[in-house]
Design an enzyme around this catalytic site. Sequence first.
Site, PDB file in Angstrom:
ATOM      1  N   SER A   6       0.829  -1.201   0.000  1.00 17.29           N
ATOM      2  CA  SER A   6       0.000   0.000   0.000  1.00 17.29           C
ATOM      3  C   SER A   6       0.869   1.259   0.000  1.00 17.29           C
ATOM      4  O   SER A   6       1.668   1.443  -0.916  1.00 17.29           O
ATOM      5  CB  SER A   6      -0.943  -0.057   1.210  1.00 17.29           C
ATOM      6  N   ASP A  24      -9.264  -4.398  -5.584  1.00 16.91           N
ATOM      7  CA  ASP A  24      -8.673  -3.837  -4.368  1.00 16.91           C
ATOM      8  C   ASP A  24      -9.482  -2.613  -3.957  1.00 16.91           C
ATOM      9  O   ASP A  24      -9.626  -1.677  -4.736  1.00 16.91           O
ATOM     10  CB  ASP A  24      -7.211  -3.453  -4.625  1.00 16.91           C
ATOM     11  N   HIS A  47      -7.334  -6.075  -0.031  1.00 13.50           N
ATOM     12  CA  HIS A  47      -6.263  -5.090  -0.127  1.00 13.50           C
ATOM     13  C   HIS A  47      -4.939  -5.763   0.197  1.00 13.50           C
ATOM     14  O   HIS A  47      -4.691  -6.103   1.342  1.00 13.50           O
ATOM     15  CB  HIS A  47      -6.527  -3.932   0.831  1.00 13.50           C
TER      16      HIS A  47
END
Length: 499
Positions: free
Chosen positions: A212, A439, A466
């Site tokens: 991320s 996602d 995610h």
Amino acid sequence: MTETHGPTGRIPDGLDEYYGQSITWEECGPYATSEMAQRTLNDPEAQCARIDVPLDYSEPGGETISIGVSRIPASNQEERIGSLVFNPGGPGAAGMGQAVHTANRLSGTELTERFDVVGFDPRGVGASEPQVECLTDEERDERRAEDHEFDGSPEAVREAEERARKFAEKCVERTEYGEDMLANIGTRDVVRDMDVLRSVLGDEKLTYLGYSYGTRIGYSYAETFGDNVRALLLDGALDPEQELVDSLIAQGEGFGQAFEEFAQWCTGREDCPLGDDPDEATEEYQDLVQPLVENGVELEDGRELSFGDATTATVQALYSQELWEPLKSGLTQLQRQRGEQLMMLADMYNERQSDGSYTTTQDAFEAIRCVDDPRVTDREKIAAAQEEYAEAAPFLDSGQPTPAARGICAFWPVPNTSEPRLPDVEGVPPALVISTTQDPSTPYEAGVQLAEAMNGRLLTFEGTQHTVFGQGNECVDSAGITYLVHGELPEEGATCGAQ
């Protein structure tokens, strides 16, 4: 156990002392700053330490701060390649405990046999000292409980902006070194800390795993220290060119699609609180949560479940299908005017501990976000972005007028130190970028663009969650481990599916 390996690799001028410092490993118990960290760091194999770095890299002889570091040593030291440095994202997420957790999930693989798995809490976060601090625990509870009704009036805008201004002021007042710390908290400085860590660990080249926001750390490191890169695995990518308002809209689209997937799953079950028609699930959801704007649901512990808590709980659950069942249960409870399950999910997102205290993750998130990107002050632009966000993720619509108030970053006391743009990574080894088709937080297309920008290879995962590497998908894990250990990229167009 004290080790001295550095200085190793290319050393920036004036930083030899930092790059060559010793590191003393010890038990991890005193480093835990959250209940989750207490669980993960309570591993007999885990070792923890701190290293010193400059508060301000332009003044290496000035104040120093410390970075908390953890490691699980490679199980096969004779064939050890080096360290795999890990960041779980955020921004503001602590990496020490998460690295230990990831190492345990990948235990017995070639990756943990041949790499020390090393996590660090970025500057201002977790066990790193000092922490960014803005709100007290009581203020955090109050902020969550108050769903400020917004009527769109100039007075409502002024009140919202005053709350944002006060938040920024409290960050300066309560964080050690004040504006100096906040001016040097961003990604620009985290990658410099990571290069010091690389040298202290004795690695000529960095092998890195970032999730991320951690992908931003990865590509920023590659641009700043390209000669020092061995391999970069970037999972759940941020688009390096995307401005803050555009990233908000893209994230709204991601959560909107993930909610539709959840609704499809839920309405296929007899006891779904959203009915049996996925096309009507959003309306059913809004009927449940929008009344919370005016009247929260009182809980047994004296708190009230607010609209913000209910939607935060939903967002938390959309990060992983493992949380869909708890979300369904929470919405069923809400039908009966109970909110314990949804509050548990919201507390998970906000990192509220069982004793009522909070980690400082949310404070660090705001501080890093505000110094990483140019501030947005145009109210019309803000309102347009909020409207697009609500259209993309209608389940988050409060039913109130779109707020056109400037946020915390508009009142941040120091300038940004980074800006959106494609990284210049000519000559850097190709990265492996993993992107998930559904996602909810970092849309798939961002991974496509980052892989191209990094002259790397895209691995597509077909699923709704995610990030995915190290979470049990054999196809993804095999490809990622082969890349990290041997430097071999998967074939063009490689795709993995959910198991």
